[in-house]
Design a protein around this motif. Sequence first.
Motif, PDB file in Angstrom:
ATOM      1  N   THR A   1      -9.718  10.563  11.503  1.00 45.75           N
ATOM      2  CA  THR A   1      -8.962  11.064  10.356  1.00 45.75           C
ATOM      3  C   THR A   1      -7.817  11.942  10.847  1.00 45.75           C
ATOM      4  O   THR A   1      -6.704  11.886  10.325  1.00 45.75           O
ATOM      5  CB  THR A   1      -9.883  11.851   9.399  1.00 45.75           C
ATOM      6  OG1 THR A   1     -10.977  11.017   9.056  1.00 45.75           O
ATOM      7  CG2 THR A   1      -9.142  12.274   8.140  1.00 45.75           C
ATOM      8  N   ARG A   2      -8.091  12.730  11.879  1.00 44.39           N
ATOM      9  CA  ARG A   2      -7.044  13.583  12.447  1.00 44.39           C
ATOM     10  C   ARG A   2      -5.886  12.732  12.980  1.00 44.39           C
ATOM     11  O   ARG A   2      -4.724  13.049  12.782  1.00 44.39           O
ATOM     12  CB  ARG A   2      -7.611  14.441  13.572  1.00 44.39           C
ATOM     13  CG  ARG A   2      -6.600  15.469  14.100  1.00 44.39           C
ATOM     14  CD  ARG A   2      -7.187  16.336  15.177  1.00 44.39           C
ATOM     15  NE  ARG A   2      -8.516  16.814  14.844  1.00 44.39           N
ATOM     16  CZ  ARG A   2      -8.775  17.737  13.939  1.00 44.39           C
ATOM     17  NH1 ARG A   2      -7.801  18.287  13.279  1.00 44.39           N
ATOM     18  NH2 ARG A   2     -10.012  18.097  13.678  1.00 44.39           N
ATOM     19  N   GLU A   3      -6.239  11.621  13.619  1.00 41.61           N
ATOM     20  CA  GLU A   3      -5.212  10.731  14.156  1.00 41.61           C
ATOM     21  C   GLU A   3      -4.340  10.175  13.020  1.00 41.61           C
ATOM     22  O   GLU A   3      -3.122  10.127  13.122  1.00 41.61           O
ATOM     23  CB  GLU A   3      -5.897   9.581  14.911  1.00 41.61           C
ATOM     24  CG  GLU A   3      -5.127   9.107  16.122  1.00 41.61           C
ATOM     25  CD  GLU A   3      -5.859   7.972  16.833  1.00 41.61           C
ATOM     26  OE1 GLU A   3      -5.171   7.054  17.293  1.00 41.61           O
ATOM     27  OE2 GLU A   3      -7.116   8.012  16.897  1.00 41.61           O
ATOM     28  N   LEU A   4      -5.023   9.806  11.940  1.00 36.08           N
ATOM     29  CA  LEU A   4      -4.313   9.285  10.766  1.00 36.08           C
ATOM     30  C   LEU A   4      -3.363  10.341  10.187  1.00 36.08           C
ATOM     31  O   LEU A   4      -2.191  10.071   9.907  1.00 36.08           O
ATOM     32  CB  LEU A   4      -5.334   8.843   9.706  1.00 36.08           C
ATOM     33  CG  LEU A   4      -4.775   8.490   8.331  1.00 36.08           C
ATOM     34  CD1 LEU A   4      -3.957   7.199   8.392  1.00 36.08           C
ATOM     35  CD2 LEU A   4      -5.898   8.348   7.305  1.00 36.08           C
ATOM     36  N   VAL A   5      -3.907  11.541  10.005  1.00 32.58           N
ATOM     37  CA  VAL A   5      -3.132  12.634   9.414  1.00 32.58           C
ATOM     38  C   VAL A   5      -1.936  12.997  10.297  1.00 32.58           C
ATOM     39  O   VAL A   5      -0.818  13.161   9.817  1.00 32.58           O
ATOM     40  CB  VAL A   5      -4.092  13.840   9.206  1.00 32.58           C
ATOM     41  CG1 VAL A   5      -3.344  15.135   9.154  1.00 32.58           C
ATOM     42  CG2 VAL A   5      -4.930  13.631   7.950  1.00 32.58           C
ATOM     43  N   ASP A   6      -2.173  13.083  11.594  1.00 36.02           N
ATOM     44  CA  ASP A   6      -1.083  13.412  12.527  1.00 36.02           C
ATOM     45  C   ASP A   6      -0.005  12.324  12.504  1.00 36.02           C
ATOM     46  O   ASP A   6       1.182  12.615  12.549  1.00 36.02           O
ATOM     47  CB  ASP A   6      -1.623  13.572  13.962  1.00 36.02           C
ATOM     48  CG  ASP A   6      -2.400  14.872  14.135  1.00 36.02           C
ATOM     49  OD1 ASP A   6      -2.313  15.725  13.232  1.00 36.02           O
ATOM     50  OD2 ASP A   6      -3.095  15.022  15.159  1.00 36.02           O
TER      51      ASP A   6
ATOM     52  N   MET B   1       0.847  -1.202   0.000  1.00 33.89           N
ATOM     53  CA  MET B   1       0.000   0.000   0.000  1.00 33.89           C
ATOM     54  C   MET B   1       0.878   1.245   0.000  1.00 33.89           C
ATOM     55  O   MET B   1       1.865   1.321   0.733  1.00 33.89           O
ATOM     56  CB  MET B   1      -0.881  -0.005   1.255  1.00 33.89           C
ATOM     57  CG  MET B   1      -1.760   1.235   1.379  1.00 33.89           C
ATOM     58  SD  MET B   1      -2.914   1.127   2.768  1.00 33.89           S
ATOM     59  CE  MET B   1      -1.825   1.020   4.173  1.00 33.89           C
ATOM     60  N   ARG B   2       0.508   2.197  -0.841  1.00 32.84           N
ATOM     61  CA  ARG B   2       1.220   3.482  -0.841  1.00 32.84           C
ATOM     62  C   ARG B   2       0.240   4.582  -0.440  1.00 32.84           C
ATOM     63  O   ARG B   2      -0.934   4.555  -0.832  1.00 32.84           O
ATOM     64  CB  ARG B   2       1.794   3.778  -2.223  1.00 32.84           C
ATOM     65  CG  ARG B   2       2.943   2.823  -2.578  1.00 32.84           C
ATOM     66  CD  ARG B   2       3.727   3.332  -3.758  1.00 32.84           C
ATOM     67  NE  ARG B   2       2.857   3.671  -4.877  1.00 32.84           N
ATOM     68  CZ  ARG B   2       3.204   4.521  -5.856  1.00 32.84           C
ATOM     69  NH1 ARG B   2       4.374   5.107  -5.827  1.00 32.84           N
ATOM     70  NH2 ARG B   2       2.363   4.770  -6.847  1.00 32.84           N
ATOM     71  N   ILE B   3       0.754   5.522   0.316  1.00 31.94           N
ATOM     72  CA  ILE B   3      -0.131   6.575   0.811  1.00 31.94           C
ATOM     73  C   ILE B   3       0.595   7.925   0.732  1.00 31.94           C
ATOM     74  O   ILE B   3       1.781   8.020   1.041  1.00 31.94           O
ATOM     75  CB  ILE B   3      -0.610   6.222   2.246  1.00 31.94           C
ATOM     76  CG1 ILE B   3      -1.629   7.226   2.762  1.00 31.94           C
ATOM     77  CG2 ILE B   3       0.532   6.109   3.216  1.00 31.94           C
ATOM     78  CD1 ILE B   3      -2.415   6.653   3.934  1.00 31.94           C
ATOM     79  N   ALA B   4      -0.109   8.928   0.248  1.00 34.42           N
ATOM     80  CA  ALA B   4       0.474  10.272   0.132  1.00 34.42           C
ATOM     81  C   ALA B   4      -0.473  11.274   0.786  1.00 34.42           C
ATOM     82  O   ALA B   4      -1.697  11.162   0.667  1.00 34.42           O
ATOM     83  CB  ALA B   4       0.688  10.635  -1.330  1.00 34.42           C
ATOM     84  N   LEU B   5       0.110  12.221   1.496  1.00 39.61           N
ATOM     85  CA  LEU B   5      -0.696  13.257   2.143  1.00 39.61           C
ATOM     86  C   LEU B   5      -0.090  14.626   1.824  1.00 39.61           C
ATOM     87  O   LEU B   5       1.114  14.827   1.964  1.00 39.61           O
ATOM     88  CB  LEU B   5      -0.691  13.039   3.665  1.00 39.61           C
ATOM     89  CG  LEU B   5      -1.237  14.192   4.508  1.00 39.61           C
ATOM     90  CD1 LEU B   5      -2.752  14.327   4.325  1.00 39.61           C
ATOM     91  CD2 LEU B   5      -0.917  13.995   5.990  1.00 39.61           C
ATOM     92  N   THR B   6      -0.952  15.519   1.379  1.00 43.25           N
ATOM     93  CA  THR B   6      -0.518  16.900   1.177  1.00 43.25           C
ATOM     94  C   THR B   6      -1.343  17.799   2.084  1.00 43.25           C
ATOM     95  O   THR B   6      -2.575  17.718   2.077  1.00 43.25           O
ATOM     96  CB  THR B   6      -0.707  17.349  -0.286  1.00 43.25           C
ATOM     97  OG1 THR B   6      -0.050  16.417  -1.131  1.00 43.25           O
ATOM     98  CG2 THR B   6      -0.134  18.739  -0.504  1.00 43.25           C
ATOM     99  N   ARG B   7      -0.648  18.608   2.861  1.00 42.77           N
ATOM    100  CA  ARG B   7      -1.341  19.628   3.650  1.00 42.77           C
ATOM    101  C   ARG B   7      -1.029  20.983   3.020  1.00 42.77           C
ATOM    102  O   ARG B   7       0.132  21.326   2.824  1.00 42.77           O
ATOM    103  CB  ARG B   7      -0.856  19.620   5.101  1.00 42.77           C
ATOM    104  CG  ARG B   7      -1.713  20.496   6.010  1.00 42.77           C
ATOM    105  CD  ARG B   7      -1.099  20.655   7.377  1.00 42.77           C
ATOM    106  NE  ARG B   7       0.023  21.584   7.315  1.00 42.77           N
ATOM    107  CZ  ARG B   7       0.868  21.817   8.333  1.00 42.77           C
ATOM    108  NH1 ARG B   7       0.714  21.168   9.463  1.00 42.77           N
ATOM    109  NH2 ARG B   7       1.855  22.670   8.217  1.00 42.77           N
ATOM    110  N   SER B   8      -2.088  21.727   2.681  1.00 43.38           N
ATOM    111  CA  SER B   8      -1.872  23.042   2.080  1.00 43.38           C
ATOM    112  C   SER B   8      -2.703  24.077   2.827  1.00 43.38           C
ATOM    113  O   SER B   8      -3.584  23.737   3.619  1.00 43.38           O
ATOM    114  CB  SER B   8      -2.251  23.015   0.593  1.00 43.38           C
ATOM    115  OG  SER B   8      -3.613  22.712   0.433  1.00 43.38           O
ATOM    116  N   GLY B   9      -2.406  25.335   2.550  1.00 39.10           N
ATOM    117  CA  GLY B   9      -3.194  26.413   3.143  1.00 39.10           C
ATOM    118  C   GLY B   9      -2.856  26.675   4.591  1.00 39.10           C
ATOM    119  O   GLY B   9      -1.708  26.540   5.003  1.00 39.10           O
TER     120      GLY B   9
END
Lengths: 382, 94
Positions: free
Chosen positions: B80-85, B1-9
């Motif tokens: 979702t916040r837990e995942l993102v963090d 599994m590949r996962i990418a996260l972009t945080r913008s703004g």
Amino acid sequence: MRRTNVICGFLPPYILRRLAEAGDEGQREVARATLDMSAHIRGERTALAAMAAMMAIATGEKRRTVYDAHNLRSLPGTRVRGEGDPRRGDAAVDEAYDGSGRTFDFFEKVLGRNSVDGRGLRLDSTVHFGVRFANAQWNGRQMIYGDGDGQLFNRFTKSLDVIAHELSHGVTQYTANLEYLDQSGALNEHFSDVFGILVKQYSLKQSAKKSDWLIGAELLSKRVRGVAVRSMKAPGSAYDDPILGRDPQPAHMKDFLHTDEDNGGVHTNSGIPNHAFYRAATLIGGNAWDTAGKVWYHALTRHLRADAQFRDCADATYESAGALFGPRSEPQAAVAEAWSAVGVPVSPGLREDVPRAMTATIDFPSGGAELPFLSTDEPRRA
Amino acid sequence: MRIALTRSGGFTGTRVRVELDTAGLPAGEEQRLRDLLAAAELKASRSPAVRDAFTYDLAIEDGGRLSTCRTDDSAMNDHTRELVDWLLEHAPRV
């Protein structure tokens, strides 16, 4: 809460109204609910009368409340300082209190506006929001500040212009309500930076020439190679850091960033109108809040529609300068020059300093054309 | 599994992107990530009234299937916040 509710049931409406306005958090909530309920029973007309009475108390009064989220994320948090209360000795609490006060005073004294909504809206701030939260927000009703990430960013109340930026999102919400996407979104950001820098300059009694035109100068930690989060004088030059990267803001339309991140790059493309404001204010000279600031406020509150694009803002500020300082006045010429310099020229048909025959394709009546005119400060939620 | 996260703004408008391939992860950590993903039940959600919120774009490729999700700071649920963090802390920046 339940106990308070019972007590409230015995209170006459004028006390309830007072509590709804000036009581502590719990009292306010219960008093409002009780008023709503009794008003509902008496009918809508009475509810409106009660609202009017509440507003009469409010007029011209600064009513700040600061809450502490204790690093959780529930809002508003614990009430820690209300209007007139002594300092708490907690930098974030006291900065949020002082900064929202300075912003309120600026809008009232310079622009004649009674708080965010023009009707004395309470100014609520929550500090210590979340864990290592490197952000500040306006959530439609209140301001929210994080403590920073402990690495790149300091606490977000540290810069007065950041506080004024957040509150100004509220002002925009209640006026042009610029859609938070693409160009209109970048304009929304732009107006928050404009009033942010103006509150900072007004507070420092600093002329356009003397100002550093930096937004969030106090936010960057000592470790970051940079001077601020944004520069209105030189967009794209605020920081260049191995971890943070390079300030991506353009200063000219030719470098407009097309992206679907950040609602279409609203925090990036705001560099273009930001630089136009800087140019207009410095061309005019003196204190930016006396002339350019009033022009931009006039454009925001009287001309711009929610879907406004950069060109609409150029046109609206040009027309506002004409309305406030006269057609062909120096401020109006400066506004036109400033927008041309960033690649967003004022519509040729509006130009009053260029002979009509050479430009006009539409024949406007003398005195200049009017853009769609919206005279009220009613909230215009999308 | 590949996962990418972009945080913008966000107020600062600074962009952060992280990417992770679970093939390189210890088994325990991969399971932790899968648990977080399952709990998050990712759905696109935005909070229209909020200004200066962080925008999060997640892309997950698992067994040839790509799923994407966009949400923001105020709209996302706690899982979702837990995942993102977790991703911002553990996944390498690109």
